[in-house]
Design a protein around this motif. Structure first.
Motif, mmCIF file in Angstrom:
data_model
loop_
_atom_site.group_PDB
_atom_site.id
_atom_site.type_symbol
_atom_site.label_atom_id
_atom_site.label_comp_id
_atom_site.label_asym_id
_atom_site.label_seq_id
_atom_site.Cartn_x
_atom_site.Cartn_y
_atom_site.Cartn_z
ATOM 1 N N ASP A 1 11.351 3.128 -11.242
ATOM 2 C CA ASP A 1 10.768 3.907 -10.667
ATOM 3 C C ASP A 1 10.126 3.453 -9.254
ATOM 4 O O ASP A 1 9.323 2.296 -9.199
ATOM 5 N N SER A 2 10.265 4.117 -8.228
ATOM 6 C CA SER A 2 9.411 4.028 -6.928
ATOM 7 C C SER A 2 8.490 5.038 -6.637
ATOM 8 O O SER A 2 8.950 6.094 -6.909
ATOM 9 N N PHE A 3 7.447 4.592 -6.195
ATOM 10 C CA PHE A 3 6.118 5.658 -5.955
ATOM 11 C C PHE A 3 5.650 5.411 -4.559
ATOM 12 O O PHE A 3 5.652 4.075 -4.105
ATOM 13 N N HIS B 1 1.549 3.759 -3.273
ATOM 14 C CA HIS B 1 1.426 2.965 -4.727
ATOM 15 C C HIS B 1 0.718 3.724 -5.469
ATOM 16 O O HIS B 1 -0.282 4.357 -5.302
ATOM 17 N N ARG B 2 0.849 3.263 -6.931
ATOM 18 C CA ARG B 2 0.051 3.623 -7.994
ATOM 19 C C ARG B 2 -1.205 2.465 -8.442
ATOM 20 O O ARG B 2 -1.137 1.756 -9.107
ATOM 21 N N ALA B 3 -2.232 3.032 -7.761
ATOM 22 C CA ALA B 3 -3.343 2.026 -7.775
ATOM 23 C C ALA B 3 -3.663 1.845 -9.362
ATOM 24 O O ALA B 3 -4.058 0.806 -9.733
ATOM 25 N N ASP C 1 1.019 -1.310 0.209
ATOM 26 C CA ASP C 1 0.022 -0.023 0.049
ATOM 27 C C ASP C 1 0.851 1.237 0.146
ATOM 28 O O ASP C 1 0.432 2.308 -0.675
ATOM 29 N N GLU C 2 2.175 1.329 0.686
ATOM 30 C CA GLU C 2 2.843 2.333 1.002
ATOM 31 C C GLU C 2 3.792 2.566 -0.305
ATOM 32 O O GLU C 2 4.325 3.777 -0.465
ATOM 33 N N LEU C 3 4.389 1.533 -0.885
ATOM 34 C CA LEU C 3 5.306 1.634 -1.826
ATOM 35 C C LEU C 3 5.085 0.713 -3.084
ATOM 36 O O LEU C 3 4.629 -0.206 -2.979
ATOM 37 N N MET C 4 5.680 1.327 -4.238
ATOM 38 C CA MET C 4 5.658 0.449 -5.465
ATOM 39 C C MET C 4 6.937 0.599 -6.078
ATOM 40 O O MET C 4 7.451 1.922 -6.398
ATOM 41 N N MET C 5 7.375 -0.391 -6.695
ATOM 42 C CA MET C 5 8.424 -0.461 -7.825
ATOM 43 C C MET C 5 8.201 -0.884 -9.090
ATOM 44 O O MET C 5 7.506 -1.914 -9.089
ATOM 45 N N VAL C 6 8.485 -0.048 -10.129
ATOM 46 C CA VAL C 6 8.242 -0.376 -11.432
ATOM 47 C C VAL C 6 9.116 -0.099 -12.384
ATOM 48 O O VAL C 6 9.938 0.883 -12.279
ATOM 49 N N GLU C 7 9.453 -1.161 -13.468
ATOM 50 C CA GLU C 7 10.182 -0.937 -14.417
ATOM 51 C C GLU C 7 9.897 -0.369 -15.668
ATOM 52 O O GLU C 7 8.837 -0.905 -16.116
#
Length: 112
Positions: free
Chosen positions: A101-103, A106-108, A31-37
């Motif tokens: 990228d880390s957000f 998180h990016r729902a 919920d708090e953090l997301m990592m996306v390539e």
């Protein structure tokens, strides 16, 4: 909310086309953090946009022209940048490359 994913291995996850012609895959998320390539072909761009999430980006491969809040710099592999909440930003791939990228939060929209 999707089940949190807390481990990722190289090559896991399907690439999805982005509206601007690039590709992305969600690597990890809570919920708090997301990592996306994100993958870009030479000349590919991420159009200027903003979002409420704080974004930290690492250039894993290639060279990018990065614009944040009207300021532009060239960032090459091994470099990084942070985009504060709601600041207008975008990138242009000067050669084929990848961003990680880390957000936070998180990016729902990326999980839909």
């Amino acid at each position: 909310m999707a089940e949190p994913k807390i481990f990722a291995h190289a090559g896991e996850g399907a690439w999805k086309a982005t509206p601007d012609g690039n590709r992305r895959r969600v690597l990890l998320h809570t919920d708090e953090l997301m990592m996306v390539e994100f993958g870009f072909d030479k000349g590919g761009f991420g159009a200027l946009h903003s979002h409420p999430h704080v974004q930290a980006s690492y250039v894993a491969e290639g060279r990018f022209e990065v614009t944040i809040g009207g300021r532009t710099e060239i960032i090459a592999a091994g470099g990084s940048f942070i985009v504060p909440s709601n600041l207008v930003h975008g990138v242009k791939a000067l050669e084929a490359g990848r961003l990680v990228d880390s957000f936070t939060p998180h990016r729902a929209d990326f999980l839909a």
